[in-house]
Design a protein around this motif. Structure first.
Motif, PDB file in Angstrom:
ATOM      1  N   ASP A   1       0.852  -1.180   0.000  1.00 50.97           N
ATOM      2  CA  ASP A   1       0.000   0.000   0.000  1.00 50.97           C
ATOM      3  C   ASP A   1       0.892   1.235   0.000  1.00 50.97           C
ATOM      4  N   VAL A   2       0.519   2.273  -0.734  1.00 49.35           N
ATOM      5  CA  VAL A   2       1.331   3.488  -0.829  1.00 49.35           C
ATOM      6  C   VAL A   2       1.571   4.108   0.549  1.00 49.35           C
ATOM      7  N   ASN A   3       0.651   3.905   1.494  1.00 45.69           N
ATOM      8  CA  ASN A   3       0.815   4.483   2.834  1.00 45.69           C
ATOM      9  C   ASN A   3       2.017   3.899   3.583  1.00 45.69           C
ATOM     10  N   HIS A   4       2.540   2.786   3.098  1.00 49.80           N
ATOM     11  CA  HIS A   4       3.760   2.207   3.669  1.00 49.80           C
ATOM     12  C   HIS A   4       4.908   3.229   3.617  1.00 49.80           C
ATOM     13  N   TYR A   5       4.870   4.144   2.656  1.00 49.74           N
ATOM     14  CA  TYR A   5       5.934   5.127   2.448  1.00 49.74           C
ATOM     15  C   TYR A   5       5.629   6.484   3.086  1.00 49.74           C
ATOM     16  N   ALA A   6       4.571   6.570   3.873  1.00 47.86           N
ATOM     17  CA  ALA A   6       4.118   7.852   4.423  1.00 47.86           C
ATOM     18  C   ALA A   6       5.203   8.589   5.208  1.00 47.86           C
ATOM     19  N   ARG A   7       6.105   7.881   5.852  1.00 47.14           N
ATOM     20  CA  ARG A   7       7.141   8.528   6.670  1.00 47.14           C
ATOM     21  C   ARG A   7       8.473   8.661   5.937  1.00 47.14           C
ATOM     22  N   GLN A   8       8.488   8.261   4.669  1.00 44.00           N
ATOM     23  CA  GLN A   8       9.724   8.331   3.893  1.00 44.00           C
ATOM     24  C   GLN A   8       9.876   9.711   3.275  1.00 44.00           C
ATOM     25  N   GLY A   9      11.077  10.220   3.279  1.00 41.04           N
ATOM     26  CA  GLY A   9      11.356  11.506   2.662  1.00 41.04           C
ATOM     27  C   GLY A   9      12.328  11.339   1.524  1.00 41.04           C
ATOM     28  N   PRO A  10      12.491  12.370   0.742  1.00 41.00           N
ATOM     29  CA  PRO A  10      11.807  13.662   0.834  1.00 41.00           C
ATOM     30  C   PRO A  10      10.345  13.545   0.415  1.00 41.00           C
ATOM     31  N   THR A  11       9.516  14.425   0.930  1.00 40.66           N
ATOM     32  CA  THR A  11       8.090  14.391   0.638  1.00 40.66           C
ATOM     33  C   THR A  11       7.836  14.787  -0.819  1.00 40.66           C
ATOM     34  N   LEU A  12       7.078  13.951  -1.508  1.00 39.74           N
ATOM     35  CA  LEU A  12       6.742  14.199  -2.910  1.00 39.74           C
ATOM     36  C   LEU A  12       5.522  15.105  -3.013  1.00 39.74           C
ATOM     37  N   ASP A  13       5.701  16.230  -3.694  1.00 38.32           N
ATOM     38  CA  ASP A  13       4.603  17.140  -4.021  1.00 38.32           C
ATOM     39  C   ASP A  13       4.575  17.209  -5.550  1.00 38.32           C
ATOM     40  N   LEU A  14       3.554  16.606  -6.163  1.00 39.80           N
ATOM     41  CA  LEU A  14       3.533  16.510  -7.629  1.00 39.80           C
ATOM     42  C   LEU A  14       3.680  17.850  -8.333  1.00 39.80           C
ATOM     43  N   PRO A  15       2.939  18.905  -7.946  1.00 44.29           N
ATOM     44  CA  PRO A  15       3.101  20.177  -8.649  1.00 44.29           C
ATOM     45  C   PRO A  15       4.513  20.771  -8.521  1.00 44.29           C
ATOM     46  N   SER A  16       5.188  20.499  -7.420  1.00 48.19           N
ATOM     47  CA  SER A  16       6.547  21.018  -7.251  1.00 48.19           C
ATOM     48  C   SER A  16       7.542  20.232  -8.095  1.00 48.19           C
ATOM     49  N   TYR A  17       7.457  18.888  -8.054  1.00 50.64           N
ATOM     50  CA  TYR A  17       8.429  18.099  -8.801  1.00 50.64           C
ATOM     51  C   TYR A  17       8.174  18.174 -10.307  1.00 50.64           C
ATOM     52  N   PHE A  18       6.938  17.917 -10.720  1.00 48.12           N
ATOM     53  CA  PHE A  18       6.618  17.917 -12.153  1.00 48.12           C
ATOM     54  C   PHE A  18       6.296  19.338 -12.607  1.00 48.12           C
ATOM     55  N   ASN A  19       7.322  20.190 -12.584  1.00 49.52           N
ATOM     56  CA  ASN A  19       7.187  21.576 -12.990  1.00 49.52           C
ATOM     57  C   ASN A  19       8.463  21.959 -13.717  1.00 49.52           C
ATOM     58  N   GLY A  20       8.343  22.542 -14.896  1.00 45.83           N
ATOM     59  CA  GLY A  20       9.517  22.869 -15.694  1.00 45.83           C
ATOM     60  C   GLY A  20       9.860  21.711 -16.620  1.00 45.83           C
ATOM     61  N   THR A  21      11.142  21.584 -16.967  1.00 44.23           N
ATOM     62  CA  THR A  21      11.577  20.538 -17.893  1.00 44.23           C
ATOM     63  C   THR A  21      12.284  19.432 -17.123  1.00 44.23           C
ATOM     64  N   ILE A  22      11.907  18.200 -17.439  1.00 43.46           N
ATOM     65  CA  ILE A  22      12.469  17.017 -16.792  1.00 43.46           C
ATOM     66  C   ILE A  22      12.936  16.067 -17.888  1.00 43.46           C
ATOM     67  N   ASP A  23      14.120  15.516 -17.710  1.00 44.65           N
ATOM     68  CA  ASP A  23      14.636  14.490 -18.619  1.00 44.65           C
ATOM     69  C   ASP A  23      14.506  13.136 -17.931  1.00 44.65           C
ATOM     70  N   ALA A  24      14.258  12.102 -18.734  1.00 38.04           N
ATOM     71  CA  ALA A  24      14.154  10.748 -18.181  1.00 38.04           C
ATOM     72  C   ALA A  24      14.811   9.764 -19.141  1.00 38.04           C
ATOM     73  N   TRP A  25      15.352   8.698 -18.574  1.00 39.30           N
ATOM     74  CA  TRP A  25      15.978   7.625 -19.342  1.00 39.30           C
ATOM     75  C   TRP A  25      15.410   6.326 -18.823  1.00 39.30           C
ATOM     76  N   GLY A  26      15.044   5.410 -19.744  1.00 39.44           N
ATOM     77  CA  GLY A  26      14.415   4.189 -19.289  1.00 39.44           C
ATOM     78  C   GLY A  26      14.638   3.003 -20.186  1.00 39.44           C
ATOM     79  N   VAL A  27      14.162   1.862 -19.692  1.00 35.35           N
ATOM     80  CA  VAL A  27      14.215   0.604 -20.434  1.00 35.35           C
ATOM     81  C   VAL A  27      12.901  -0.138 -20.249  1.00 35.35           C
ATOM     82  N   PHE A  28      12.567  -0.939 -21.262  1.00 35.06           N
ATOM     83  CA  PHE A  28      11.486  -1.915 -21.138  1.00 35.06           C
ATOM     84  C   PHE A  28      12.143  -3.280 -21.110  1.00 35.06           C
TER      85      PHE A  28
END
Length: 174
Positions: A20-47
């Motif tokens: 359950d996502v609440n398992h991470y409730a005390r883990q930091g840093p605290t994720l705030d979607l509007p703060s993190y997903f703001n501006g330009t972000i680069d990502a690299w991935g694999v399938f």
């Protein structure tokens, strides 16, 4: 015998429940979607296929902006074979603190919850493969590692059968 069968089925179903996502409730840093997903972000991935073989590599440039509690994430993918793809997400914070996400290739609405440093999304995407479009379920987890870095791991399945995993690292531009 019936009791044993019922117990085995219950154990199987509980094992499929996952974290359950609440398992991470005390883990930091605290994720705030509007703060993190703001501006330009680069990502690299694999399938990776279900056997672990890396089948595709890709890079993503995301241009993100917000108006109030509604965000636009414009993702532009470039795959290792030169294929390109674009997905534009619209994220909306709900009154209960959960998130809804919409994109042209997502069936219905993606539903997400944030707790601590984690975001957990569930959605179904229309995935084109060799001229056929498949409806594939995503179980999508993201963890904020620091102010600039996020890790994303998604499992893909069809009819409950694991098809593979997508792993990405996101990095905000300064």
């Amino acid at each position: 015998m019936k009791r044993l069968l019922v117990m085995l089925i219950a154990c199987f179903l509980l094992g499929c429940a996952g974290v359950d996502v609440n398992h991470y409730a005390r883990q930091g840093p605290t994720l705030d979607l509007p703060s993190y997903f703001n501006g330009t972000i680069d990502a690299w991935g694999v399938f990776q296929k279900r056997n672990g073989e890396v089948a595709r590599r890709f890079k993503v440039e995301m241009r993100c902006s917000w108006v109030g509690d509604t965000g636009t994430l414009d993702e532009r993918f470039v795959y290792d074979d030169g294929e390109t793809q674009r997905r534009v997400w619209t994220l909306t914070r709900q009154a209960d603190g959960s998130w809804q996400g919409r994109a042209d290739d997502v069936l219905g609405v993606a539903v997400g919850r944030v707790a601590g440093n984690a975001l957990h999304w569930r959605y179904t995407i229309k995935l084109p493969v060799d001229g056929t479009v498949y409806e594939v379920a995503f179980d999508d987890w993201m963890w904020l590692l620091d102010e600039q870095t996020m890790f994303n791991r998604s499992t893909m399945s069809k009819f409950g059968v694991n098809l593979g995993e997508v792993s990405l690292f996101f990095r905000k531009r300064s």
